[in-house]
Scaffold this motif. Sequence first.
Motif, PDB file in Angstrom:
ATOM      1  N   ALA A   1       0.824  -1.211   0.000  1.00  0.00           N
ATOM      2  CA  ALA A   1       0.000   0.000   0.000  1.00  0.00           C
ATOM      3  C   ALA A   1       0.858   1.260   0.000  1.00  0.00           C
ATOM      4  O   ALA A   1       0.579   2.227  -0.723  1.00  0.00           O
ATOM      5  CB  ALA A   1      -0.926  -0.015   1.218  1.00  0.00           C
ATOM      6  N   ILE A   2       1.907   1.277   0.809  1.00  0.00           N
ATOM      7  CA  ILE A   2       2.808   2.438   0.846  1.00  0.00           C
ATOM      8  C   ILE A   2       3.523   2.599  -0.487  1.00  0.00           C
ATOM      9  O   ILE A   2       3.701   3.719  -0.996  1.00  0.00           O
ATOM     10  CB  ILE A   2       3.814   2.295   2.009  1.00  0.00           C
ATOM     11  N   GLN A   3       3.941   1.475  -1.081  1.00  0.00           N
ATOM     12  CA  GLN A   3       4.604   1.523  -2.387  1.00  0.00           C
ATOM     13  C   GLN A   3       3.660   2.101  -3.434  1.00  0.00           C
ATOM     14  O   GLN A   3       4.059   2.926  -4.268  1.00  0.00           O
ATOM     15  CB  GLN A   3       5.040   0.107  -2.787  1.00  0.00           C
ATOM     16  N   ASN A   4       2.400   1.701  -3.399  1.00  0.00           N
ATOM     17  CA  ASN A   4       1.406   2.202  -4.344  1.00  0.00           C
ATOM     18  C   ASN A   4       1.189   3.703  -4.165  1.00  0.00           C
ATOM     19  O   ASN A   4       1.133   4.462  -5.152  1.00  0.00           O
ATOM     20  CB  ASN A   4       0.091   1.436  -4.137  1.00  0.00           C
ATOM     21  N   ALA A   5       1.070   4.111  -2.909  1.00  0.00           N
ATOM     22  CA  ALA A   5       0.854   5.541  -2.634  1.00  0.00           C
ATOM     23  C   ALA A   5       2.057   6.369  -3.073  1.00  0.00           C
ATOM     24  O   ALA A   5       1.910   7.453  -3.663  1.00  0.00           O
ATOM     25  CB  ALA A   5       0.587   5.736  -1.141  1.00  0.00           C
ATOM     26  N   LYS A   6       3.251   5.885  -2.800  1.00  0.00           N
ATOM     27  CA  LYS A   6       4.462   6.595  -3.191  1.00  0.00           C
ATOM     28  C   LYS A   6       4.543   6.741  -4.704  1.00  0.00           C
ATOM     29  O   LYS A   6       4.897   7.810  -5.240  1.00  0.00           O
ATOM     30  CB  LYS A   6       5.690   5.849  -2.663  1.00  0.00           C
ATOM     31  N   THR A   7       4.208   5.664  -5.448  1.00  0.00           N
ATOM     32  CA  THR A   7       4.255   5.692  -6.914  1.00  0.00           C
ATOM     33  C   THR A   7       3.308   6.748  -7.463  1.00  0.00           C
ATOM     34  O   THR A   7       3.641   7.500  -8.394  1.00  0.00           O
ATOM     35  CB  THR A   7       3.893   4.314  -7.485  1.00  0.00           C
ATOM     36  N   LYS A   8       2.099   6.815  -6.898  1.00  0.00           N
ATOM     37  CA  LYS A   8       1.122   7.789  -7.374  1.00  0.00           C
ATOM     38  C   LYS A   8       1.597   9.227  -7.130  1.00  0.00           C
ATOM     39  O   LYS A   8       1.432  10.102  -7.987  1.00  0.00           O
ATOM     40  CB  LYS A   8      -0.222   7.568  -6.689  1.00  0.00           C
ATOM     41  N   VAL A   9       2.191   9.447  -5.981  1.00  0.00           N
ATOM     42  CA  VAL A   9       2.662  10.803  -5.655  1.00  0.00           C
ATOM     43  C   VAL A   9       3.797  11.212  -6.573  1.00  0.00           C
ATOM     44  O   VAL A   9       3.835  12.347  -7.087  1.00  0.00           O
ATOM     45  CB  VAL A   9       3.104  10.879  -4.176  1.00  0.00           C
TER      46      VAL A   9
END
Length: 437
Positions: free
Chosen positions: A150-158
């Motif tokens: 989830a953190i990896q996904n959020a970081k990618t989007k940002v």
Amino acid sequence: MNKLGTIIGFTYKQKAKTKAFKVTTLILVILMTIGINLPYLISSFTGEEKENSSATRAEVPSIGLVITDPEQQAVGDELKLYTDGLINPVFKLVSYESAEESKLGEDVNDGIIDGYVTLENMEGSASPLATYYSLDGDVSSEVATWLQLAIQNAKTKVIAQNSLTEQQIADISTPVSLITKEMNVENSSSTADTEDSASQGVNYAFVYVLMILFFFSTVMTGNMIASEITAEKSSRIMEILITSVSPLTQMFGKIIGIFLLSLTQIGIFGLTIFANLMLPHNKEMLSSMNIDLTLLNLDVLFYGLLFYIFGYFLYAVLFAAIGSIVSRTEDLGQALTPMTMLSLAAFYIGIFSMGTPNSLLVQISSYVPFTAPTVMILRVGMGEIAVWQIWVSLVILIAAILGFGWLSAKIYRTGVLMYGKRPSVAELRKAMKAFKM
């Protein structure tokens, strides 16, 4: 022929009405029903615990989310949106505006949250440093894995929001699926090997059941035949019967009548098993086990039943002969010991040779009339055997039935007229000559 039919019918009805037959059949039917439905019964009794465990699993852990550095606020917002949008979340996030440890510790102690994760800047990198805090300093592997994703996904989007479209970001975030398929290669033997293995499993089960069925039915019906003849002889009814019906007709009438009774009992057991297997919960179990009865080798079914029937008659005539020379039912058990041991030997040779169906012991035993009914079933179902070998064994078995049947008939005709202690072989021979048998 009319007298033979009368004795068959009389023996069948008389034995079928006995309390022993009814009680034994009923007890076995109940035991079969319980045995087949035992997994379902166990699951039913533990159903409440399963519901409780399901409810526990449904209550996913709550994790506090604390943003210690404002630069990671965007990652935190995307992380919250991502986890809230999951259909089956592994955990849920509870946002905290401040990283006040006293408040967080109080909520953990009160069970409001199971732990909390902090997002702060990683030195020399734009990626956030995530730290998880809990009372025991540990987290389940499932929660840890999903939290990292989830953190990896959020970081990618940002990072990619200014240079990539929403679809491209979604494509990056979507994990790659790995699909497995069976190779369809010509001349491949994998499918055939799978079918052979499944067929061998079905044949193994059928052979095992037939051998057990043969042993128990032979011993039970054999004892029934011998005890019936001994009881008539000890009560002197035999002296009346022998004046109206020949001893030979009596013997085969009882054997066939009790054989039909045995088939009736087996039929009841078969219907019991079928009815229980057709219950919804058992049908699901069978479908999950991928059991296909169409894979049963028809040769195993045909020859198995053939050897079962002829093997029964071989043992039956010998049990009848032994029963005719015993005057008291108290002495019957000792007299039948050799026949019981013989049937046990046939059973054990078959059962313990299922892993080695082509051994020398099995090959020799398949031509011995007393062991052929079980061992030949094993060779047909599990081993490698030529058709001519099966028929040679069958011819030997039929010849043995005729030979021992003739001898048993002579012993029967002589034995039913002899009272007192059990006669020896020499006394039987002398009596046969005296009666011109």
